[in-house]
Design an enzyme around this catalytic site. Structure first.
Site, PDB file in Angstrom:
ATOM      1  N   THR A  81       0.833  -1.215   0.000  1.00  0.00           N
ATOM      2  CA  THR A  81       0.000   0.000   0.000  1.00  0.00           C
ATOM      3  C   THR A  81       0.858   1.251   0.000  1.00  0.00           C
ATOM      4  O   THR A  81       0.567   2.224  -0.705  1.00  0.00           O
ATOM      5  CB  THR A  81      -0.935  -0.007   1.227  1.00  0.00           C
ATOM      6  OG1 THR A  81      -1.729  -1.197   1.206  1.00  0.00           O
ATOM      7  CG2 THR A  81      -1.845   1.204   1.225  1.00  0.00           C
ATOM      8  N   THR A 174      -1.728 -11.154  -1.404  1.00  0.00           N
ATOM      9  CA  THR A 174      -0.888 -12.066  -0.622  1.00  0.00           C
ATOM     10  C   THR A 174      -0.843 -13.442  -1.280  1.00  0.00           C
ATOM     11  O   THR A 174      -0.083 -14.303  -0.855  1.00  0.00           O
ATOM     12  CB  THR A 174      -1.435 -12.213   0.811  1.00  0.00           C
ATOM     13  OG1 THR A 174      -2.805 -12.646   0.739  1.00  0.00           O
ATOM     14  CG2 THR A 174      -1.370 -10.893   1.550  1.00  0.00           C
ATOM     15  N   ARG A 233       5.707  -2.938   9.045  1.00  0.00           N
ATOM     16  CA  ARG A 233       4.502  -2.605   9.804  1.00  0.00           C
ATOM     17  C   ARG A 233       4.641  -3.048  11.259  1.00  0.00           C
ATOM     18  O   ARG A 233       4.215  -2.355  12.189  1.00  0.00           O
ATOM     19  CB  ARG A 233       3.277  -3.264   9.171  1.00  0.00           C
ATOM     20  CG  ARG A 233       1.966  -2.960   9.896  1.00  0.00           C
ATOM     21  CD  ARG A 233       0.824  -3.714   9.269  1.00  0.00           C
ATOM     22  NE  ARG A 233       0.575  -3.286   7.904  1.00  0.00           N
ATOM     23  CZ  ARG A 233      -0.168  -3.959   7.030  1.00  0.00           C
ATOM     24  NH1 ARG A 233      -0.717  -5.118   7.394  1.00  0.00           N
ATOM     25  NH2 ARG A 233      -0.361  -3.494   5.810  1.00  0.00           N
TER      26      ARG A 233
END
Length: 350
Positions: A81, A174, A233
């Site tokens: 993203t 994914t 992340r």
């Protein structure tokens, strides 16, 4: 790791300058700080992917044309993203964000496509979960920049082709193998993102610490990096939890010992394994004698969704060699037994 005492550096000044120029976004009410890089030059890691994108973007800008459609494949949290937003920033265009599960029928997609301007980016996360009827609308849209409307039914049926502005589709998945071949083949750029090295993760921790205005030493950044499962992340998530711990139980500085104490409370061990990771491995060991066992059986025993185990748990365990996939199912490795300090049955790995 080098110095033990946190100190300012030219890199810190550069990051603070970037922060003052727009890394702080305003949401309703309180300020929040975006830890996402805004440009490719700020992006840490994925060197070959970044180089590919730089070349493609520069060439497209020189020709004053939109980019080819792009497909990113990677486990969650590796930057798919973020890269989509960076591409929009580099190209100077708008980005429209949606996801496969959100587009339930063709009309949902048509509403988005017909409002795109030339060069705009449509980012579809979890694109492998697009319903087939929606996916079929994408074929002519991606290839011919047109969509076909069917009016009426039966002998009165007639079609009308509506021309779209040239747009760029960026898909994130994914599970690249779950995309249908007709859709997958319409992407001009297909890149797989890899798990990050501990060195790159430590650099990300340093950068995020500056943006969050928390002091961190090299050993603290390194300790967060080695427990972050190769995923940026998770670096940022753990850094925020350690920051809280350092401010409440420590001296406000993120040291190695602070990280160890904070993440012990979070249930994250020195290999970055979470409570769910350990339950996953121990279920195979204790209930299925180390495997092989099918993923559905493991999911039923753990009372977890099999998709969660496949997409979130397994990639990292496979990467560090704690798990193997065989034609008969999942099998725990000898390294996992050693990590848990469990006795290995004679002949189990021969």
């Amino acid at each position: 790791m080098g110095h033990q005492n946190p100190k300012e550096s030219p890199a810190d000044d550069s990051i603070r300058s970037t922060l003052s120029k727009g890394s702080v976004d305003m949401e309703e009410g309180p300020q929040f700080i975006s830890l996402r890089p805004k440009r490719l030059d700020e992006y840490i890691g994925q060197t070959k992917v970044v180089e590919t994108l730089k070349i493609a973007i520069e060439a497209a800008l020189k020709r004053k044309e939109p980019l080819d459609h792009i497909l990113f494949h990677a486990p969650p949290g590796l930057g798919k993203t973020t890269l989509a937003h960076i591409i929009a920033e580099e190209m100077g265009v708008k980005i429209n964000v949606t996801s496969g599960p959100a587009l339930e029928k063709g009309g949902d997609l048509l509403g988005i496509l017909t409002h795109l301007e030339k060069g705009d980016i449509l980012f579809i996360d979890e694109i492998h979960r697009l319903p087939r009827v929606v996916e079929e609308f994408l074929y002519p849209a991606m290839e011919d920049f047109a969509v076909d409307f069917i009016f009426d039914k039966g002998i009165h049926a007639r079609s009308h082709r509506y021309r779209l502005e040239q747009f760029v589709l960026i898909g994130a998945t994914t599970r690249a193998g779950s995309l249908s071949p007709p859709l997958r083949e319409r992407f001009g750029i297909f890149r797989t993102l890899d798990f990050y090295s501990e060195e790159d993760l430590a650099r990300i921790a340093d950068r995020s610490a500056v943006l969050l205005d928390v002091k961190i030493d090299d050993d603290g950044a390194g300790e967060i990096a080695c427990r972050s499962r190769g995923t940026p992340r998770i670096v940022n998530r753990l850094l925020k939890r350690v920051r809280d711990f350092a401010q409440v139980r420590g001296d406000g500085v993120v040291h190695k010992a602070t990280v160890q104490a904070a993440l012990k409370l979070e249930g994250i061990d020195e290999k970055g394994l979470t409570v769910l990771d350990r339950k996953f491995l121990k279920t195979i060991i204790e209930f299925y004698k180390g495997g092989p066992v099918g993923i559905e059986a493991i999911a039923a025993t753990l009372q977890e969704e099999s998709d969660t185990l496949v997409d979130v748990v397994e990639p990292y365990l496979l990467k560090i060699g704690f798990l193997t996939r065989t034609s008969s199912g999942r099998k725990v490795s000898e390294e996992a037994y050693r990590h848990f300090d469990l006795p290995i049955q004679q002949g189990l790995f021969k």
